[in-house]
Scaffold this motif. Structure first.
Motif, PDB file in Angstrom:
ATOM      1  N   VAL A 206      -1.512  -5.509  -5.750  1.00  0.00           N
ATOM      2  CA  VAL A 206      -0.404  -5.831  -4.838  1.00  0.00           C
ATOM      3  C   VAL A 206       0.780  -4.892  -5.014  1.00  0.00           C
ATOM      4  N   CYS A 207       1.299  -4.838  -6.219  1.00  0.00           N
ATOM      5  CA  CYS A 207       2.484  -4.007  -6.495  1.00  0.00           C
ATOM      6  C   CYS A 207       2.032  -2.585  -6.832  1.00  0.00           C
ATOM      7  N   VAL A 208       1.360  -1.969  -5.860  1.00  0.00           N
ATOM      8  CA  VAL A 208       0.715  -0.675  -6.054  1.00  0.00           C
ATOM      9  C   VAL A 208       1.747   0.449  -5.994  1.00  0.00           C
ATOM     10  N   PRO A 209       1.381   1.647  -6.466  1.00  0.00           N
ATOM     11  CA  PRO A 209       2.371   2.729  -6.522  1.00  0.00           C
ATOM     12  C   PRO A 209       2.998   3.071  -5.180  1.00  0.00           C
ATOM     13  N   ARG A 210       2.189   3.194  -4.156  1.00  0.00           N
ATOM     14  CA  ARG A 210       2.711   3.529  -2.827  1.00  0.00           C
ATOM     15  C   ARG A 210       2.446   2.371  -1.866  1.00  0.00           C
ATOM     16  N   THR A 211       3.397   2.081  -1.039  1.00  0.00           N
ATOM     17  CA  THR A 211       3.308   0.996  -0.055  1.00  0.00           C
ATOM     18  C   THR A 211       2.917  -0.328  -0.714  1.00  0.00           C
ATOM     19  N   PRO A 212       3.747  -0.854  -1.602  1.00  0.00           N
ATOM     20  CA  PRO A 212       3.447  -2.150  -2.225  1.00  0.00           C
ATOM     21  C   PRO A 212       3.351  -3.250  -1.181  1.00  0.00           C
ATOM     22  N   GLN A 213       2.428  -4.190  -1.406  1.00  0.00           N
ATOM     23  CA  GLN A 213       2.146  -5.258  -0.446  1.00  0.00           C
ATOM     24  C   GLN A 213       3.070  -6.456  -0.705  1.00  0.00           C
ATOM     25  N   CYS A 214       4.356  -6.259  -0.442  1.00  0.00           N
ATOM     26  CA  CYS A 214       5.368  -7.251  -0.818  1.00  0.00           C
ATOM     27  C   CYS A 214       5.154  -8.605  -0.139  1.00  0.00           C
ATOM     28  N   LEU A 215       4.692  -8.614   1.104  1.00  0.00           N
ATOM     29  CA  LEU A 215       4.574  -9.876   1.831  1.00  0.00           C
ATOM     30  C   LEU A 215       3.487 -10.780   1.268  1.00  0.00           C
ATOM     31  N   THR A 216       2.554 -10.222   0.508  1.00  0.00           N
ATOM     32  CA  THR A 216       1.494 -11.034  -0.110  1.00  0.00           C
ATOM     33  C   THR A 216       1.731 -11.235  -1.605  1.00  0.00           C
ATOM     34  N   CYS A 217       2.888 -10.815  -2.087  1.00  0.00           N
ATOM     35  CA  CYS A 217       3.164 -10.880  -3.530  1.00  0.00           C
ATOM     36  C   CYS A 217       3.514 -12.310  -3.939  1.00  0.00           C
ATOM     37  N   PRO A 218       2.873 -12.845  -4.981  1.00  0.00           N
ATOM     38  CA  PRO A 218       3.133 -14.216  -5.412  1.00  0.00           C
ATOM     39  C   PRO A 218       4.505 -14.388  -6.082  1.00  0.00           C
ATOM     40  N   VAL A 219       5.126 -13.266  -6.486  1.00  0.00           N
ATOM     41  CA  VAL A 219       6.452 -13.359  -7.120  1.00  0.00           C
ATOM     42  C   VAL A 219       7.489 -12.613  -6.267  1.00  0.00           C
ATOM     43  N   PHE A 220       7.255 -12.617  -4.973  1.00  0.00           N
ATOM     44  CA  PHE A 220       8.139 -12.003  -3.972  1.00  0.00           C
ATOM     45  C   PHE A 220       9.588 -12.417  -4.163  1.00  0.00           C
TER      46      PHE A 220
END
Length: 369
Positions: A206-220
């Protein structure tokens, strides 16, 4: 955010991490989303240890088949400790960074000799083992023994740099030490291993180096970088020194159905592995003159350069090899060095070669077909 506020966050987690249950939210996501990986079958400290060493600087999908094969061949600390080094290197062949597996075997022998084959369960003892640094020690202690120890790798540093809006350079050891201090504050009792794996999983998926997937992050909701819209700018990482370029002429010397191979020294880069004879040079255009003279001096073989076979590049952390490979024919008298031998081409797979020289073997096979 003010400089004073950033400094405060660097040493103490924001209150909401405790009050609103950061660890609980992260673990709930991990329990439902974690990948099915072969090293998660159980919490055997030896299995955890092998997986962590393999995963250093190597992708998960690459490691899976190597891990399964390695564990079949060396299922226990004692099996690895007692195995011939050549067999261990062969099982590691293709993963690279061969010092890792040499250190792993040396440490396994220490565990057998000093700890009765049981991997130590304290930071002080496990850190004495060769090849085990702070991250690996934390991973083994938390996953196998549920010790509340942090395991801070690149994924975890990226996650927490974004969560806390940290602009510390993650390439510096002081940053890792600071993050270890912060993470200790939220390791949940009884689930230290799952918590550390959840952080790693979050960074990998999810919290990947490029283009992190913030909308699916459980600790958004906890992420300060996301609130400021700068998640893609973090973490800060100083640039590593560029690998030094080195050029080699490589001789694939044939004699009938055999080729000459050379065993590297027992210490240093790719120690103890096999290769085709190589000569470092800046004079590529004079290969037909350079190779016969240098190979005769170093390896005791007279040869005739026939034609180019391949050009191969391979990058290490500190070196970039460019290999200009030539098919050659052995001629005249031989006084072979003790480190070289002729083998049939169909026997090459029995020896351990680096990735670069495996590419040469493949080029040789294509040229012979």
């Amino acid at each position: 955010m003010s400089a004073s506020k950033k400094k405060e966050l660097s040493y103490r987690l924001p209150e909401e991490f405790q009050v609103f249950g950061f660890s609980k939210d992260l673990l709930a996501w991990y329990d439902s989303q974690k990948r099915d990986l072969p090293w998660r079958i159980n919490r055997d400290p030896y299995r955890v240890w092998v997986s962590e060493i393999m995963l250093q600087q190597t992708r998960v999908e690459t490691v899976k088949p190597y891990y399964q094969n390695f564990m079949e061949k060396f299922p226990t600390v004692e099996a690895l400790a007692d195995a011939p080094e050549d067999e261990v290197l062969k099982a590691w062949e293709g993963l690279g960074y061969y010092s890792r597996v040499r250190n792993l075997q040396a440490a396994a022998r220490e565990v057998k000799a000093s700890y009765g084959g049981v991997v130590p369960d304290t930071p002080e003892e496990i850190s004495k083992l060769k090849g085990i640094g702070p991250y690996t020690a934390g991973a083994i202690l938390s996953i196998a023994y549920e010790k509340p120890e942090p395991a801070v790798d690149g994924n975890v540093m990226r996650v927490f740099s974004r969560l806390l809006l940290m602009d510390d350079d993650i390439a510096k050891p002081a940053t890792r030490i600071k993050l270890e201090h912060l993470i200790r504050q939220v390791i949940p009792e009884g689930r230290a291993g799952d918590f550390n794996q959840a952080l790693m999983e979050l960074g990998a998926l999810v919290c990947v180096p490029r283009t992190p997937q913030c909308l699916t992050c459980p600790v958004f909701d906890y992420c300060l970088a996301r609130r400021e819209g700068v998640q893609e700018e973090l973490p800060v990482k100083g640039k590593a020194k560029a690998p030094r370029p080195v050029t080699y002429l490589v001789a694939v010397i044939r004699k009938g159905d055999q080729v000459l191979i050379h065993k590297r020294p027992e210490k240093g880069l790719l120690a103890g592995m096999w290769e085709f004879p190589m000569v470092e040079t800046d004079e590529i255009k004079w290969a037909e003159d350079v190779l016969p003279d240098q190979i005769a001096q170093r390896y005791g073989v007279e040869l005739l350069v026939e034609k180019p076979l391949a050009q191969i590049q391979h990058t290490f952390s500190h070196l970039q090899w460019t290999l200009h490979v030539y098919l050659c024919e052995a001629t005249g008298q031989e006084d072979l060095a003790s480190t070289v031998r002729y083998v049939r081409t169909d026997e090459l797979e029995q020896f351990t070669f680096s990735v670069a020289h495996h590419k040469i073997i493949e080029a040789l096979r294509l040229a012979s077909s």
